[in-house]
Design a protein around this motif. Structure first.
Motif, PDB file in Angstrom:
ATOM      1  N   ALA A   1     -17.009 -12.379 -13.891  1.00 57.50           N
ATOM      2  CA  ALA A   1     -16.864 -12.291 -15.341  1.00 57.50           C
ATOM      3  C   ALA A   1     -15.628 -11.506 -15.769  1.00 57.50           C
ATOM      4  O   ALA A   1     -15.290 -11.487 -16.953  1.00 57.50           O
ATOM      5  CB  ALA A   1     -18.110 -11.666 -15.959  1.00 57.50           C
ATOM      6  N   THR A   2     -14.951 -10.842 -14.840  1.00 57.12           N
ATOM      7  CA  THR A   2     -13.780 -10.044 -15.183  1.00 57.12           C
ATOM      8  C   THR A   2     -12.548 -10.575 -14.452  1.00 57.12           C
ATOM      9  O   THR A   2     -12.660 -11.194 -13.390  1.00 57.12           O
ATOM     10  CB  THR A   2     -13.990  -8.575 -14.789  1.00 57.12           C
ATOM     11  OG1 THR A   2     -14.206  -8.495 -13.379  1.00 57.12           O
ATOM     12  CG2 THR A   2     -15.196  -7.998 -15.512  1.00 57.12           C
ATOM     13  N   PRO A   3     -11.363 -10.343 -15.000  1.00 60.18           N
ATOM     14  CA  PRO A   3     -10.146 -10.837 -14.346  1.00 60.18           C
ATOM     15  C   PRO A   3      -9.904 -10.144 -13.006  1.00 60.18           C
ATOM     16  O   PRO A   3     -10.246  -8.969 -12.821  1.00 60.18           O
ATOM     17  CB  PRO A   3      -9.029 -10.476 -15.349  1.00 60.18           C
ATOM     18  CG  PRO A   3      -9.741 -10.247 -16.644  1.00 60.18           C
ATOM     19  CD  PRO A   3     -11.086  -9.707 -16.287  1.00 60.18           C
ATOM     20  N   ALA A   4      -9.306 -10.878 -12.097  1.00 59.95           N
ATOM     21  CA  ALA A   4      -8.968 -10.315 -10.794  1.00 59.95           C
ATOM     22  C   ALA A   4      -7.765  -9.387 -10.903  1.00 59.95           C
ATOM     23  O   ALA A   4      -6.903  -9.563 -11.764  1.00 59.95           O
ATOM     24  CB  ALA A   4      -8.669 -11.437  -9.796  1.00 59.95           C
ATOM     25  N   THR A   5      -7.729  -8.394 -10.049  1.00 53.67           N
ATOM     26  CA  THR A   5      -6.585  -7.485  -9.966  1.00 53.67           C
ATOM     27  C   THR A   5      -5.614  -8.015  -8.920  1.00 53.67           C
ATOM     28  O   THR A   5      -6.002  -8.245  -7.768  1.00 53.67           O
ATOM     29  CB  THR A   5      -7.049  -6.076  -9.571  1.00 53.67           C
ATOM     30  OG1 THR A   5      -7.976  -5.593 -10.548  1.00 53.67           O
ATOM     31  CG2 THR A   5      -5.858  -5.128  -9.471  1.00 53.67           C
ATOM     32  N   THR A   6      -4.365  -8.224  -9.330  1.00 50.72           N
ATOM     33  CA  THR A   6      -3.359  -8.798  -8.429  1.00 50.72           C
ATOM     34  C   THR A   6      -2.291  -7.765  -8.115  1.00 50.72           C
ATOM     35  O   THR A   6      -1.801  -7.072  -9.010  1.00 50.72           O
ATOM     36  CB  THR A   6      -2.712 -10.043  -9.054  1.00 50.72           C
ATOM     37  OG1 THR A   6      -3.728 -11.014  -9.332  1.00 50.72           O
ATOM     38  CG2 THR A   6      -1.678 -10.646  -8.105  1.00 50.72           C
ATOM     39  N   THR A   7      -1.939  -7.664  -6.810  1.00 50.00           N
ATOM     40  CA  THR A   7      -0.992  -6.666  -6.337  1.00 50.00           C
ATOM     41  C   THR A   7       0.028  -7.307  -5.418  1.00 50.00           C
ATOM     42  O   THR A   7      -0.300  -8.255  -4.687  1.00 50.00           O
ATOM     43  CB  THR A   7      -1.726  -5.548  -5.563  1.00 50.00           C
ATOM     44  OG1 THR A   7      -2.793  -5.048  -6.362  1.00 50.00           O
ATOM     45  CG2 THR A   7      -0.780  -4.413  -5.205  1.00 50.00           C
ATOM     46  N   ASN A   8       1.258  -6.780  -5.466  1.00 50.48           N
ATOM     47  CA  ASN A   8       2.281  -7.225  -4.526  1.00 50.48           C
ATOM     48  C   ASN A   8       1.865  -6.865  -3.112  1.00 50.48           C
ATOM     49  O   ASN A   8       1.482  -5.729  -2.838  1.00 50.48           O
ATOM     50  CB  ASN A   8       3.617  -6.559  -4.884  1.00 50.48           C
ATOM     51  CG  ASN A   8       4.757  -7.034  -3.989  1.00 50.48           C
ATOM     52  OD1 ASN A   8       4.682  -6.963  -2.773  1.00 50.48           O
ATOM     53  ND2 ASN A   8       5.818  -7.508  -4.620  1.00 50.48           N
ATOM     54  N   ALA A   9       1.941  -7.842  -2.187  1.00 55.70           N
ATOM     55  CA  ALA A   9       1.497  -7.620  -0.803  1.00 55.70           C
ATOM     56  C   ALA A   9       2.621  -7.849   0.197  1.00 55.70           C
ATOM     57  O   ALA A   9       2.371  -8.201   1.357  1.00 55.70           O
ATOM     58  CB  ALA A   9       0.317  -8.530  -0.479  1.00 55.70           C
ATOM     59  N   ASN A  10       3.863  -7.651  -0.223  1.00 58.12           N
ATOM     60  CA  ASN A  10       4.995  -7.786   0.698  1.00 58.12           C
ATOM     61  C   ASN A  10       5.085  -6.567   1.619  1.00 58.12           C
ATOM     62  O   ASN A  10       4.770  -5.449   1.217  1.00 58.12           O
ATOM     63  CB  ASN A  10       6.308  -7.914  -0.073  1.00 58.12           C
ATOM     64  CG  ASN A  10       6.396  -9.204  -0.871  1.00 58.12           C
ATOM     65  OD1 ASN A  10       5.659 -10.157  -0.606  1.00 58.12           O
ATOM     66  ND2 ASN A  10       7.284  -9.238  -1.853  1.00 58.12           N
ATOM     67  N   THR A  11       5.522  -6.785   2.831  1.00 56.68           N
ATOM     68  CA  THR A  11       5.786  -5.678   3.756  1.00 56.68           C
ATOM     69  C   THR A  11       6.689  -6.162   4.871  1.00 56.68           C
ATOM     70  O   THR A  11       6.689  -7.337   5.239  1.00 56.68           O
ATOM     71  CB  THR A  11       4.482  -5.119   4.363  1.00 56.68           C
ATOM     72  OG1 THR A  11       4.796  -4.019   5.221  1.00 56.68           O
ATOM     73  CG2 THR A  11       3.745  -6.166   5.166  1.00 56.68           C
ATOM     74  N   ASP A  12       7.486  -5.228   5.402  1.00 58.52           N
ATOM     75  CA  ASP A  12       8.341  -5.557   6.551  1.00 58.52           C
ATOM     76  C   ASP A  12       8.228  -4.477   7.624  1.00 58.52           C
ATOM     77  O   ASP A  12       9.124  -4.310   8.450  1.00 58.52           O
ATOM     78  CB  ASP A  12       9.803  -5.722   6.120  1.00 58.52           C
ATOM     79  CG  ASP A  12      10.376  -4.479   5.466  1.00 58.52           C
ATOM     80  OD1 ASP A  12       9.644  -3.473   5.350  1.00 58.52           O
ATOM     81  OD2 ASP A  12      11.555  -4.502   5.066  1.00 58.52           O
ATOM     82  N   SER A  13       7.102  -3.772   7.619  1.00 61.59           N
ATOM     83  CA  SER A  13       6.933  -2.660   8.569  1.00 61.59           C
ATOM     84  C   SER A  13       5.659  -2.838   9.399  1.00 61.59           C
ATOM     85  O   SER A  13       4.864  -1.931   9.538  1.00 61.59           O
ATOM     86  CB  SER A  13       6.891  -1.324   7.828  1.00 61.59           C
ATOM     87  OG  SER A  13       5.831  -1.319   6.892  1.00 61.59           O
ATOM     88  N   VAL A  14       5.493  -4.032   9.943  1.00 56.48           N
ATOM     89  CA  VAL A  14       4.264  -4.358  10.653  1.00 56.48           C
ATOM     90  C   VAL A  14       4.425  -4.267  12.166  1.00 56.48           C
ATOM     91  O   VAL A  14       3.503  -3.895  12.877  1.00 56.48           O
ATOM     92  CB  VAL A  14       3.786  -5.777  10.269  1.00 56.48           C
ATOM     93  CG1 VAL A  14       2.503  -6.128  10.992  1.00 56.48           C
ATOM     94  CG2 VAL A  14       3.599  -5.874   8.768  1.00 56.48           C
ATOM     95  N   GLY A  15       5.574  -4.621  12.676  1.00 60.87           N
ATOM     96  CA  GLY A  15       5.765  -4.748  14.120  1.00 60.87           C
ATOM     97  C   GLY A  15       5.718  -3.430  14.855  1.00 60.87           C
ATOM     98  O   GLY A  15       5.521  -2.359  14.295  1.00 60.87           O
ATOM     99  N   GLY A  16       5.905  -3.522  16.177  1.00 63.54           N
ATOM    100  CA  GLY A  16       5.907  -2.343  17.026  1.00 63.54           C
ATOM    101  C   GLY A  16       6.538  -2.673  18.364  1.00 63.54           C
ATOM    102  O   GLY A  16       7.040  -3.771  18.589  1.00 63.54           O
TER     103      GLY A  16
END
Length: 423
Positions: A95-110
């Motif tokens: 019944a309520t709007p979804a919250t949308t967030t930027n999900a970009n990242t470039d710091s995942v590897g190792g």
């Protein structure tokens, strides 16, 4: 808190835990057996026999040695993973709007390090045996703890060790057969940080390890000393990894981890290779490898049952390379591999798998007649892959309580160093 709200939060927490375990699909194959092979994209690696590391691919190739030989080295794998054009949204209330967030990242590897060791002992002109220690599978990825879509990120660190004993018998001047037994050790650490729905507790935390037995067989056919072919098959077992498993449950927020057994299927591997020395200074070599990733259909534990369905597809490697025998001290090599993805219709932000290209180069330096130093390097290039993951409400399939959309891209740099000696 109303019962319906608690019910929705419970459903979301379970869905988070299940989707997060997708990163347990980290049984990716490692081509980390030798610096020599790395320098030619492992093209023809099972029949060239530059040093003792050849037994990782084909035990029959031990007939190429008339002296005891050892080889020891390591390989580093550094991944560069990017999630771009990505958005994350969540909502437990239709019944309520979804919250949308930027999900970009470039710091995942190792960066991971894979050591290796090999020994070959020719007993006679027909029989030889050897031992090896190396890794066939492993991966490492880690998202920042404040990543927007925590239930689709987290940390995964999977390592494996293959301890083997192999033997070969030269049936005729042209044909050698080989076989071996492998003891495979697997260790995995999987964590997913807390979210707004887990009350400050981790959503998922698994630390498990275990052993299993596998085997391998191989054959080598020599037309002459300058032309030969190899065929090998490695049976990879399912690993029953025992350890502590914790999955957040709002109904029991203070529950402790439980002892469980995580069953990890690993793929069988078959390979055909060829080597042709066209002149005293030049050779070409090639390989076709089949990896039965369809074995990895699901991840399950003995107590919890099926955690996640994967239904991966079989993958292939196609490699070609060349070697230049410059003089008695130096050898130069290069190679190219096309490596197909194991993922099919189901893609994951946490596992940015795609078809890949390998560009490889390396060299051998021989300081004397009985020893050599090898260096190999590979730049691995992935492709952009569009990913959409969603957690649907079990009672309202058209409603997503959590969703992430984006494009993943993964590259890697592999470096290897190795020392070999004959006695």
């Amino acid at each position: 808190m109303t019962p319906i709200t608690l019910h929705r939060k419970t459903l979301l927490s379970v869905a988070i835990a299940l989707s997060a375990v997708q990163l347990h699909a980290a049984g990716f194959q490692l081509n980390a057996q030798s610096a020599t092979g790395l320098g030619r994209a492992f093209a023809g690696d099972s029949v060239i026999g530059d040093n003792a590391s050849v037994i990782a691919r084909n035990p029959a190739a031990m007939s190429l040695f008339d002296q005891q030989a050892i080889s020891v080295g390591f390989e580093t794998i550094t991944t560069d993973i990017e999630v771009k054009d990505a958005t994350y949204s969540s909502n437990v209330n239709p019944a309520t709007p979804a919250t949308t967030t930027n999900a970009n990242t470039d710091s995942v590897g190792g960066t991971s390090i894979a050591p290796n060791f090999y020994y070959i002992n020719p007993v006679s002109d027909k029989f030889a045996w050897g031992i090896n220690a190396y890794s066939n599978y492993g991966t490492k990825t880690e998202f920042d703890e404040d990543y927007a879509g925590k239930e689709y990120g987290g940390k995964t660190d999977v390592k494996s060790l293959n301890l083997g004993i192999v033997g070969s018998y030269k049936v005729s001047p042209a044909l050698t057969l080989g076989a071996g037994i492998d003891a495979v050790y697997g260790q995995g650490v999987f964590t997913r940080p807390d979210t707004d729905y887990s009350g400050g507790k981790d959503v998922l935390n698994i630390d498990a390890n275990g052993w299993a037995l596998g085997w391998n067989v191989g054959a080598m056919f020599e037309l002459n000393s300058y032309n030969r072919f190899g065929l090998d098959y490695h049976y990879s077992p399912d690993i029953d990894a025992e350890g502590d498993v914790y999955k957040y449950n709002p109904a029991s927020p203070n529950a402790a981890p439980v002892s469980d057994t995580v069953i990890m299927p690993l793929p069988d591997i078959a390979e055909f290779s060829g080597y042709h020395r066209l002149s005293p200074k030049h050779a070409v070599h090639y390989s076709i490898q089949y990896i039965q990733w369809s074995e990895f259909d699901k991840l399950e534990t003995e107590k919890v049952g099926t955690i996640k369905e994967y239904n991966w597809k079989d993958a292939w490697h196609y490699a070609i390379g060349t070697t230049y025998y410059m003089n008695e001290q130096w050898e130069l090599r290069a190679g190219y591999m096309y490596d197909t993805s194991a993922q099919d219709n189901t893609r994951s932000v946490s596992v940015p798998d795609s078809d890949r290209q390998w560009i490889s180069a390396g060299f051998t330096f021989k300081p004397d007649t009985v020893s050599s130093i090898d260096f190999g390097a590979t730049y691995l290039m992935g492709k952009d892959v569009e990913v959409k993951e969603a957690t649907t409400h079990p009672q309202a399939p058209s409603f997503n309580i959590s969703e992430i959309n984006g494009t993943t891209h993964a590259n890697a740099i592999l470096l290897g160093l190795q020392y070999s000696r004959s006695f």
